[in-house]
Design a protein around this motif. Sequence first.
Motif, PDB file in Angstrom:
ATOM      1  N   LYS A 178       0.838  -1.211   0.000  1.00 43.04           N
ATOM      2  CA  LYS A 178       0.000   0.000   0.000  1.00 43.04           C
ATOM      3  C   LYS A 178       0.867   1.253   0.000  1.00 43.04           C
ATOM      4  CE  LYS A 178      -3.941  -2.240   0.370  1.00 43.04           C
ATOM      5  NZ  LYS A 178      -4.875  -2.287  -0.779  1.00 43.04           N
ATOM      6  N   ASN A 179       1.968   1.177   0.720  1.00 47.75           N
ATOM      7  CA  ASN A 179       2.843   2.339   0.847  1.00 47.75           C
ATOM      8  C   ASN A 179       3.856   2.350  -0.299  1.00 47.75           C
ATOM      9  OD1 ASN A 179       4.073   4.624   1.851  1.00 47.75           O
ATOM     10  ND2 ASN A 179       5.402   3.473   3.236  1.00 47.75           N
ATOM     11  N   LYS A 202      -2.487   8.351  -4.258  1.00 41.42           N
ATOM     12  CA  LYS A 202      -2.702   9.151  -3.057  1.00 41.42           C
ATOM     13  C   LYS A 202      -2.415  10.613  -3.356  1.00 41.42           C
ATOM     14  CE  LYS A 202      -1.260   5.276  -0.154  1.00 41.42           C
ATOM     15  NZ  LYS A 202      -0.200   4.732   0.731  1.00 41.42           N
TER      16      LYS A 202
END
Length: 380
Positions: A178-179, A202
């Motif tokens: 996710k990161n 993001k």
Amino acid sequence: MSFESLGLSEPLLKTIAEQNYTQPYPIQEAAIPAILKGNDVLGIAKTGSGKTASFVLPILELFQNKPAAANRHISALILVPTRELAVQVGVVFQTFGERLPRKVKTMAVYGGVSINPQMIGLQGVEILVATPGRLLDLLSYKALNISQTQILVLDEADKMLNLGFAEEMKDIFFLLPKNRQSILFSATLGDEIDQINKTQLKDPVRIEIEEEEQHIDQIKQTAYFVDPDRRGPLLRYLIKTQEMQQVLVFVSATRTADNLVEKLNKNGIQAMAMHSKKSQGARTEALNKFKSGKLTVLVATDLVARGIDIQFLPYVINFELPRSPKDYVHRIGRTGRAEASGQAISLICPEDVHHFKIIQKKMGKQVEMFESYDLELMGY
């Protein structure tokens, strides 16, 4: 604005100069600094706008200060829709990475060829360019790991969705951390692309380059009325009388491509075909010969056209019209790229006249039409 002002190091700047890049294109001016800062990027830009370098250069720059990952753990993953584009992007990474102090191993993987050499070649690879299907194949064999991938690039994401890769992309997203930094490039922004933007990016820096009208205006478009039985001789007449040295000819079917190549070669015009029924090796050979100027004519179908990226291609000829106006614009857009001029010629048979009128209306541009009936095509 110059490349020096974008935050790139001296070794990269030297290679940029050697490759005859004089100043950055708009997509590069906006994307390179944003990627260097670690931002997610959503770029809407047409094919031929210079976007490959806009992610290749900053990724290579970022890797100069990154420690090498564990073996077979991919640090940067670039997903592309076609084999040809995978090869092309891989070459750009290798070209720009040549002078860098820290060597970063890059590899392109795609279907249509044996998987075993690719599995072996993944030793030490940090940057992987891949088509979705082949990537999942390699993951199923545990030949690589993307659980710690730091940068994801989706190049021509709309094309990947159009080719039916939506499920494969979802599976890949699930396996990625996710990161990470995510970069998405697409020629259009539809509902599916917007959904990927919302779920995978993001707070991205949004870059939209509107260049299609200007791009089309740089292309000199002409068309010839011709009967079907004179279309082949007319093509050869145009190539020979206009002394065309590099011309991309579009057809609608693989059989037509092969027949046309046979006729061209018989008439002393060097030609090769590039379509989905050719092996990957044959397609790569044809494209490399064409790009290097060793081949006069490349006959291609629309399925493989997205991977044909030649900066100064002078001629495109529509031997047969495509089904949609959008495909027509995409075809002729192979020439006149990145501020270069080019010529697009269409051969219009009686049954094509109505369809060609629709194409011109949708394109918002009238194409100059010529009669071919008075041309002496005997011997061509």
